[in-house]
Scaffold this motif. Structure first.
Motif, PDB file in Angstrom:
ATOM      1  N   ALA A   1     -74.865 -61.197   4.205  1.00 25.11           N
ATOM      2  CA  ALA A   1     -74.489 -61.888   4.979  1.00 25.11           C
ATOM      3  C   ALA A   1     -72.806 -61.747   5.680  1.00 25.11           C
ATOM      4  O   ALA A   1     -72.010 -61.506   6.525  1.00 25.11           O
ATOM      5  CB  ALA A   1     -74.025 -62.812   3.891  1.00 25.11           C
ATOM      6  N   ASN A   2     -72.647 -59.852   4.967  1.00 26.30           N
ATOM      7  CA  ASN A   2     -71.446 -59.539   5.265  1.00 26.30           C
ATOM      8  C   ASN A   2     -71.276 -58.785   6.337  1.00 26.30           C
ATOM      9  O   ASN A   2     -71.309 -58.814   7.498  1.00 26.30           O
ATOM     10  CB  ASN A   2     -70.857 -58.306   4.722  1.00 26.30           C
ATOM     11  CG  ASN A   2     -69.152 -58.033   4.660  1.00 26.30           C
ATOM     12  OD1 ASN A   2     -68.546 -58.964   4.448  1.00 26.30           O
ATOM     13  ND2 ASN A   2     -69.147 -56.510   4.134  1.00 26.30           N
TER      14      ASN A   2
ATOM     15  N   LYS B   1     -71.688 -61.388   9.199  1.00 29.31           N
ATOM     16  CA  LYS B   1     -69.906 -61.796   9.734  1.00 29.31           C
ATOM     17  C   LYS B   1     -69.660 -60.966  11.045  1.00 29.31           C
ATOM     18  O   LYS B   1     -68.436 -61.623  11.496  1.00 29.31           O
ATOM     19  CB  LYS B   1     -69.459 -61.508   8.805  1.00 29.31           C
ATOM     20  CG  LYS B   1     -67.971 -61.906   8.084  1.00 29.31           C
ATOM     21  CD  LYS B   1     -67.640 -61.539   7.134  1.00 29.31           C
ATOM     22  CE  LYS B   1     -66.108 -62.211   7.194  1.00 29.31           C
ATOM     23  NZ  LYS B   1     -65.859 -61.063   4.888  1.00 29.31           N
TER      24      LYS B   1
ATOM     25  N   LEU C   1     -71.102 -68.710  -1.753  1.00 28.42           N
ATOM     26  CA  LEU C   1     -71.250 -68.667   0.160  1.00 28.42           C
ATOM     27  C   LEU C   1     -71.160 -69.834   0.691  1.00 28.42           C
ATOM     28  O   LEU C   1     -71.328 -69.986   1.881  1.00 28.42           O
ATOM     29  CB  LEU C   1     -72.770 -67.998  -0.127  1.00 28.42           C
ATOM     30  CG  LEU C   1     -73.143 -66.388   0.219  1.00 28.42           C
ATOM     31  CD1 LEU C   1     -74.144 -66.208  -0.051  1.00 28.42           C
ATOM     32  CD2 LEU C   1     -72.389 -66.065   1.203  1.00 28.42           C
TER      33      LEU C   1
ATOM     34  N   HIS D   1     -66.293 -68.187  -0.123  1.00 31.97           N
ATOM     35  CA  HIS D   1     -65.962 -67.280   1.206  1.00 31.97           C
ATOM     36  C   HIS D   1     -66.948 -67.513   2.134  1.00 31.97           C
ATOM     37  O   HIS D   1     -68.055 -67.239   1.884  1.00 31.97           O
ATOM     38  CB  HIS D   1     -66.095 -65.987   0.614  1.00 31.97           C
ATOM     39  CG  HIS D   1     -65.132 -65.378  -0.598  1.00 31.97           C
ATOM     40  ND1 HIS D   1     -64.056 -64.639  -0.156  1.00 31.97           N
ATOM     41  CD2 HIS D   1     -64.927 -65.164  -1.774  1.00 31.97           C
ATOM     42  CE1 HIS D   1     -62.843 -64.296  -1.049  1.00 31.97           C
ATOM     43  NE2 HIS D   1     -63.941 -64.651  -1.804  1.00 31.97           N
ATOM     44  N   ARG D   2     -66.722 -69.031   2.781  1.00 35.20           N
ATOM     45  CA  ARG D   2     -67.232 -69.268   3.675  1.00 35.20           C
ATOM     46  C   ARG D   2     -68.011 -68.416   4.764  1.00 35.20           C
ATOM     47  O   ARG D   2     -66.847 -67.729   5.454  1.00 35.20           O
ATOM     48  CB  ARG D   2     -67.487 -70.369   4.026  1.00 35.20           C
ATOM     49  CG  ARG D   2     -68.032 -72.137   2.829  1.00 35.20           C
ATOM     50  CD  ARG D   2     -67.704 -73.352   3.462  1.00 35.20           C
ATOM     51  NE  ARG D   2     -68.850 -73.324   5.270  1.00 35.20           N
ATOM     52  CZ  ARG D   2     -68.370 -74.316   4.963  1.00 35.20           C
ATOM     53  NH1 ARG D   2     -68.012 -74.895   5.703  1.00 35.20           N
ATOM     54  NH2 ARG D   2     -70.048 -74.480   6.476  1.00 35.20           N
ATOM     55  N   ILE D   3     -69.175 -68.303   5.402  1.00 39.82           N
ATOM     56  CA  ILE D   3     -68.717 -67.234   6.190  1.00 39.82           C
ATOM     57  C   ILE D   3     -70.414 -68.387   7.403  1.00 39.82           C
ATOM     58  O   ILE D   3     -70.985 -68.706   6.797  1.00 39.82           O
ATOM     59  CB  ILE D   3     -70.135 -65.710   6.593  1.00 39.82           C
ATOM     60  CG1 ILE D   3     -69.375 -65.048   5.590  1.00 39.82           C
ATOM     61  CG2 ILE D   3     -70.407 -65.319   8.208  1.00 39.82           C
ATOM     62  CD1 ILE D   3     -69.861 -63.938   5.196  1.00 39.82           C
ATOM     63  N   LYS D   4     -69.496 -68.739   8.408  1.00 38.74           N
ATOM     64  CA  LYS D   4     -70.181 -69.824   9.143  1.00 38.74           C
ATOM     65  C   LYS D   4     -71.328 -69.838   9.525  1.00 38.74           C
ATOM     66  O   LYS D   4     -72.309 -70.734   9.731  1.00 38.74           O
ATOM     67  CB  LYS D   4     -68.902 -70.160  10.893  1.00 38.74           C
ATOM     68  CG  LYS D   4     -69.469 -71.605  11.140  1.00 38.74           C
ATOM     69  CD  LYS D   4     -68.656 -70.933  12.548  1.00 38.74           C
ATOM     70  CE  LYS D   4     -69.351 -72.815  13.377  1.00 38.74           C
ATOM     71  NZ  LYS D   4     -69.385 -72.675  14.001  1.00 38.74           N
ATOM     72  N   ASN D   5     -71.578 -68.519  10.091  1.00 42.13           N
ATOM     73  CA  ASN D   5     -73.113 -68.373  10.968  1.00 42.13           C
ATOM     74  C   ASN D   5     -74.548 -68.535   9.864  1.00 42.13           C
ATOM     75  O   ASN D   5     -75.054 -67.206   9.515  1.00 42.13           O
ATOM     76  CB  ASN D   5     -73.403 -66.926  11.967  1.00 42.13           C
ATOM     77  CG  ASN D   5     -72.288 -65.413  11.593  1.00 42.13           C
ATOM     78  OD1 ASN D   5     -71.811 -65.760  10.316  1.00 42.13           O
ATOM     79  ND2 ASN D   5     -72.624 -64.628  11.547  1.00 42.13           N
ATOM     80  N   VAL D   6     -73.632 -67.909   7.721  1.00 38.42           N
ATOM     81  CA  VAL D   6     -74.590 -67.994   7.499  1.00 38.42           C
ATOM     82  C   VAL D   6     -74.740 -69.618   6.868  1.00 38.42           C
ATOM     83  O   VAL D   6     -73.412 -70.245   5.842  1.00 38.42           O
ATOM     84  CB  VAL D   6     -74.097 -67.494   6.147  1.00 38.42           C
ATOM     85  CG1 VAL D   6     -75.236 -66.896   4.700  1.00 38.42           C
ATOM     86  CG2 VAL D   6     -74.014 -65.614   6.419  1.00 38.42           C
TER      87      VAL D   6
ATOM     88  N   ARG E   1     -67.788 -56.129  -0.839  1.00 39.60           N
ATOM     89  CA  ARG E   1     -67.820 -56.056   0.436  1.00 39.60           C
ATOM     90  C   ARG E   1     -66.624 -55.633   1.084  1.00 39.60           C
ATOM     91  O   ARG E   1     -65.623 -56.364   0.565  1.00 39.60           O
ATOM     92  CB  ARG E   1     -67.979 -57.785   0.749  1.00 39.60           C
ATOM     93  CG  ARG E   1     -69.561 -58.260   0.777  1.00 39.60           C
ATOM     94  CD  ARG E   1     -69.529 -59.305   0.521  1.00 39.60           C
ATOM     95  NE  ARG E   1     -68.982 -60.072  -0.313  1.00 39.60           N
ATOM     96  CZ  ARG E   1     -69.122 -59.989  -1.785  1.00 39.60           C
ATOM     97  NH1 ARG E   1     -70.688 -58.937  -1.853  1.00 39.60           N
ATOM     98  NH2 ARG E   1     -69.060 -60.745  -2.453  1.00 39.60           N
TER      99      ARG E   1
END
Lengths: 420, 314
Positions: A117-118, A121, A137, A141-146, B147
């Protein structure tokens, strides 16, 4: 045939003929530009059994679709992440930078998923995680494309079980859990709801991963004046705990409640009476009498000669979810933002759950969660049968998301316990 | 003169460094970005393997703790930049300092022993570091790790980072080569061959071992910092035993006591891992067979065998 292709094919033949494990990529040769999917699962290492069921679930969906979606052929490139974040990262890099996949999919252990995920990102490659349950997740610490297609948040599932336990009149419960983040989060979800409703968490025991002898823990549990035990164990630890719990004579004396993986099919498949009657909570129950679920269970059983586990089910449903969105977009997923938005605003229909699923505002699916009991089916195999349903359970349970997100992430120190 | 010519090849590092610089220097022009990242990883692990080779090849001590020292540096810099928001350059210094301190602490325990006891002590200390990283989850993030916040802008580009890595690794390859061929390095060889004789000659063998261990920790720490920039992520698998074992195997495969063999060993193992795992899930088995093969047919490692061939012909 260039050398690379030759190697690939020989590798395929070798892999299938000598080991029976098909791990080489399925290579399509079609005219239309194929959709390339990078699929990662642990195929070696301690969680390899779960990883293989993930591959089964994924293949099952694409085989059903004849490896075609919206008129485009589908190429799946399977990589072994070995259950190791460094390896997962390396494989993700290969899939994206060398294989030029359209999106990534899979991984089992939270640490592998967080590492990948990192990585995505930074480059925006869509990454779908039906198994990775790390709370943050879809929280802090949301990641848009995950996107967690057909997945769940670790603390989401045990909450209804805590509520159910309160309704059974349980007042004092002790928890035992594997000593790592997935354990803290599941146990935290349970403990927070249970103590919030007036129950008391008498003690929390944490055992290291791969504990072979549970007697010190079970000895402690036996000495406590408790109404039930909540256990969060995975894989071989779960099997060993159930066996030893029965051997020490606690089974039947102190009711055993489990997190969903505790009585997952991947665990109870090989067990006997020691698993009978254990209560757990999950969105999927292979013993549900829902006809759509049963259709999936039968098909899976015919194909792989075993009942589907959460791994097989989740990855199958996740593939289905992404597949449905690709169909809706007419096969055009070149615009990544549009693709991700379409997924986040879509609804999964016709899944083995037998009811539609959608995301909450934070990208985590909302499920009807079953309270399940392990019973023997007509074929003499143990499976999980729903005994009660909690409709529309989100990762935030009944809390206000904004308020909820102010609390820290669950850890060994912070379990959300409220002192009555 | 006849005998001196070829022999001097083995005595001068510059030819090797030039060959390495040429090979690794043109690689990015020929291969894809992904393959370049593999080459980058090979360079980083070559530095780790070289630091292990100093002890294994020259002091005759097989360390299973250098993976933990390497990973300590990785943890420190990522924690410093990601969790504390500090400058990456100060982070580099802190990380290397942490690795040196860790190595010094290891050395205090391990400097008086040799053979299997040395292996066991470094193994145990490495396991402690791994255990701390796994359990001290408030700081280390437990098994989920930490991370990172990305490379600093100046080395963010993969090309730039690759060449920076190459320059750093080649520079320290030269430094290590000088180190083992210095009088201090020769006294390490003396300790390897007979510690009691060295002691009776008046050498402080314990102090020698302490310094040697600590200095190799410095080299491992640099590799750890590069790895942090490379992976932008750290978890207990970076400090676990298999990391130390892999570094040691790289040194062995390349040739113990050759220093530059580390590049060959690192390349052989990382390439095998990446290539073979594309074809079969049983790739660890293939690696195992490779190690057995090397132990039987080239017990001095690849470079060691080449060296022997070259000198035998004379």
């Amino acid at each position: 045939m260039d050398r690379r292709r030759f190697l690939k094919n020989t590798g395929l033949i070798l892999a299938t003929s000598t080991t029976g494990v098909l791990s080489a990529p399925w290579v399509a040769r079609a005219q239309a530009a194929p959709i390339r999917i990078g699929f990662m699962a642990p195929l070696s290492g301690v969680v390899a059994a779960g990883g293989r069921e993930m591959v089964e679930g994924f293949n099952m969906y694409w085989e059903k679709k004849d490896h075609k979606i919206a008129g485009r052929p589908v190429e799946v490139i399977v990589e072994d992440d070995a259950g190791n974040p460094d390896t997962a990262l390396r494989k993700a890099r290969r899939l994206v930078e060398q294989e030029h996949v359209d999106f990534l999919f899979g991984n089992l252990l939270a640490n592998t998923g967080l590492a990948v995920a990192n990585y995505v990102k930074g480059n925006g490659v869509p990454y779908f995680i039906p198994i990775i349950a790390a709370d943050d997740l879809t929280q802090r610490h949301r990641i848009k494309n995950v996107v967690r297609v057909a997945g769940y948040t670790a603390s989401q599932m045990p909450r209804p079980l805590a509520d159910w336990a309160l309704k059974q009149g349980h007042k004092r419960i002790a928890t035992i859990s594997q000593d790592y983040t997935f354990g803290y989060e599941q146990c935290g979800g349970f403990s927070q709801v249970f103590t919030g409703g007036g129950g008391e968490i008498v003690a929390q025991l944490w055992n290291p991963l791969s504990t072979s002898d549970f007697s010190p823990y079970i000895g402690q549990l036996a000495g406590m004046e408790i109404d039930a035990v909540f256990a969060m164990e995975l894989g071989a630890d779960a099997a060993r705990f159930m066996k030893q719990y029965a051997n020490f004579g606690l089974k039947g004396r102190i009711p055993l409640l489990g997190a969903q993986n505790f009585t997952d099919q991947s665990v109870i498949r090989t067990l006997g009476t020691e698993c009978e009657g254990i209560i757990s909570s999950a969105h999927f129950a292979e013993g549900s009498d829902n006809p759509v679920t049963q259709k999936f269970v039968k098909a899976y059983q015919e194909k792989y000669n075993k009942l589907p586990s959460l791994y097989g089910f989740s990855v199958y449903s996740g593939a289905m979810w992404v597949g449905q969105v690709i169909e809706k977009l007419g096969g055009d997923i070149s615009d990544r933002d549009k693709f991700i938005d379409a997924v986040l605003h879509s609804e999964l229909t016709d899944s083995p759950l037998g009811r539609p699923v959608r995301f909450d505002d934070y990208g985590n699916p909302i499920y009807d969660v079953y309270i399940r009991k392990v019973v023997k089916n007509a074929e003499g195999k143990y499976w999980n049968v729903p005994i009660e349903t909690y409709p529309s359970v989100s990762q935030f349970w009944t809390y206000d998301p904004k308020e909820y997100l102010k609390q820290p992430l669950f850890s060994r120190e912070y379990q959300g316990i409220q002192k009555g | 003169m006849m005998a001196m010519g070829p022999l001097s090849i083995w005595r001068s590092p510059l030819i090797f460094l030039a060959i390495l610089a040429a090979i690794f220097g043109v690689l990015p022009l020929l291969i894809s970005q992904y393959r370049m990242s593999i080459a980058n990883e090979i360079l980083i692990f070559a530095l780790l393997a070289m630091s292990i080779d100093v002890l294994a090849g020259y002091a005759g001590r097989t360390s299973l703790g250098h993976g933990a020292i390497f990973g300590t540096a990785t943890y420190v810099i990522i924690y410093w930049t990601a969790n504390l928001g500090g400058s990456p350059w100060i982070g580099c210094l802190l990380a290397i300092a942490a690795a040196v301190l860790m190595a010094a602490a290891f050395a205090l325990f391990a400097m008086r022993v040799s053979g299997v006891y040395f292996v066991l002590i470094t193994l145990a200390l490495g396991m402690i570091v791994w255990g701390v990283c796994l359990r001290w989850s408030n700081v280390t993030g437990g098994e989920n790790g930490i991370r990172g916040s990305g490379r600093p802008d100046i080395i963010a580009d993969p090309f730039v980072f690759y060449y920076v890595t190459l320059a750093v690794v080649l520079f320290f390859a030269f430094v290590i080569w000088r180190f083992v061929h210095s009088p201090f390095g020769l006294s390490l060889c003396g300790i390897r061959d007979s510690e009691s004789r060295m002691r009776s000659l008046g050498y402080g063998t314990t102090l020698h071992m302490f310094l040697a261990f600590t200095i190799t920790g410095f080299f491992s720490g640099i590799a750890g910092v590069l790895y942090a920039f490379f992976n932008n992520f750290v978890s207990p698998s970076t400090v676990e035993l298999s990391q130390s074992v892999e570094g040691l195997l790289m040194a062995i495969v390349g040739g113990v006591g050759t220093i530059f063999g580390a590049f060959l060993g690192s390349a052989a193992i990382i390439l095998l891992e990446n290539v073979v795992s594309q074809y079969t899930a049983r790739w660890p088995m293939v690696l195992g067979f490779m190690f057995i093969g090397i132990m039987i047919f080239a017990p001095q490692g690849i470079l060691g065998a080449l060296k022997r061939q070259a000198t035998r012909k004379l």
